[in-house]
Enzyme design. Structure first.
Site, PDB file in Angstrom:
ATOM      1  N   ASN A   1      24.585  42.193  46.274  1.00  0.00           N
ATOM      2  CA  ASN A   1      24.921  43.373  45.471  1.00  0.00           C
ATOM      3  C   ASN A   1      23.908  43.634  44.353  1.00  0.00           C
ATOM      4  O   ASN A   1      24.249  44.191  43.319  1.00  0.00           O
ATOM      5  CB  ASN A   1      26.349  43.261  44.943  1.00  0.00           C
ATOM      6  CG  ASN A   1      26.568  41.984  44.168  1.00  0.00           C
ATOM      7  OD1 ASN A   1      25.622  41.218  43.943  1.00  0.00           O
ATOM      8  ND2 ASN A   1      27.789  41.756  43.733  1.00  0.00           N
TER       9      ASN A   1
ATOM     10  N   LYS B   1      18.926  40.244  41.654  1.00  0.00           N
ATOM     11  CA  LYS B   1      19.143  39.210  42.660  1.00  0.00           C
ATOM     12  C   LYS B   1      18.060  39.304  43.736  1.00  0.00           C
ATOM     13  O   LYS B   1      17.366  40.333  43.851  1.00  0.00           O
ATOM     14  CB  LYS B   1      20.540  39.379  43.254  1.00  0.00           C
ATOM     15  CG  LYS B   1      21.657  39.218  42.204  1.00  0.00           C
ATOM     16  CD  LYS B   1      23.040  39.245  42.845  1.00  0.00           C
ATOM     17  CE  LYS B   1      24.129  39.036  41.820  1.00  0.00           C
ATOM     18  NZ  LYS B   1      25.485  38.931  42.424  1.00  0.00           N
TER      19      LYS B   1
END
Ligand code: UDP
Ligand code: MG
Length: 164
Positions: free
Chosen positions: A125, A22
């Site tokens: 996360n 991410k």
């Protein structure tokens, strides 16, 4: 011991899973260290792509979450800067990768897992990992529409034995 080298990999469910690095993992410069954890475990890289997630891709990827309160924030985060899509192949790769990742929120994830060791945010996360065979097949199709590169890894006989 010698016979182990020639054992067929029966009784192993060899799977391919979709991992996303991410935006936070790229900004924080921890992609290499996280990738090492997957490599150390013996999962084989069969696809890797630096790319920009668009609203359209986010809507397809996160369709199951469209009605959740965090959806808009999640899409904003995931489309804010580039991601890396990674396809990993190996024994029980889907579940093994999820175990390495740990629980969804960094504050809950066990120490020793990627999310447990690298952060304490709920949204940021670091990684995504497919959660089932169906998700993996669907998600790999989104990021690797031209397919994956299968190759014979020299570690495989030692890492992927059937345990017999
Ligand atoms: N997420 C969030 N807030 C929440 C729940 C989830 O921001 O309350 C984000 C988080 O980045 C998570 C993603 O939405 O990884 C997808 O959620 P899911 O429940 O599928 O968790 P995962 O499969 O990633 O562990
Ligand atoms: Mg999920």
């Amino acid at each position: 011991m010698l016979s182990r080298l020639t054992l067929p990999f029966k009784d192993q469910t060899v799977e391919t899973t979709l991992i996303l690095f991410k935006p936070d993992s790229l900004h924080r410069g921890v992609v290499g260290r996280i990738l090492s954890r997957f490599e150390d475990k013996g999962l084989q890289i069969v696809g890797m792509r630096l790319m920009q997630m668009t609203d359209e891709i986010a809507a397809e990827h996160y369709a199951e979450h469209v009605d959740r309160p965090f959806y808009a924030g999640l899409v904003g985060f995931m489309t804010s800067s580039p991601i890396i899509a990674l396809a990993l192949h190996g024994p029980n790769a889907i579940g093994v990768a999820r175990k390495l990742m740990g629980k969804t929120f960094g504050i809950d994830a066990e120490a020793g897992t990627i999310r447990g060791d690298f952060g304490c945010s709920k949204s940021y996360n670091l990684v995504h990992g497919s959660d089932s065979h169906e998700s993996a097949a669907r998600e790999l199709g989104i990021y690797f529409p031209d397919g994956l590169l299968k190759w014979d890894g020299i570690q495989a006989p030692w890492l992927w034995d059937s345990g017999e």
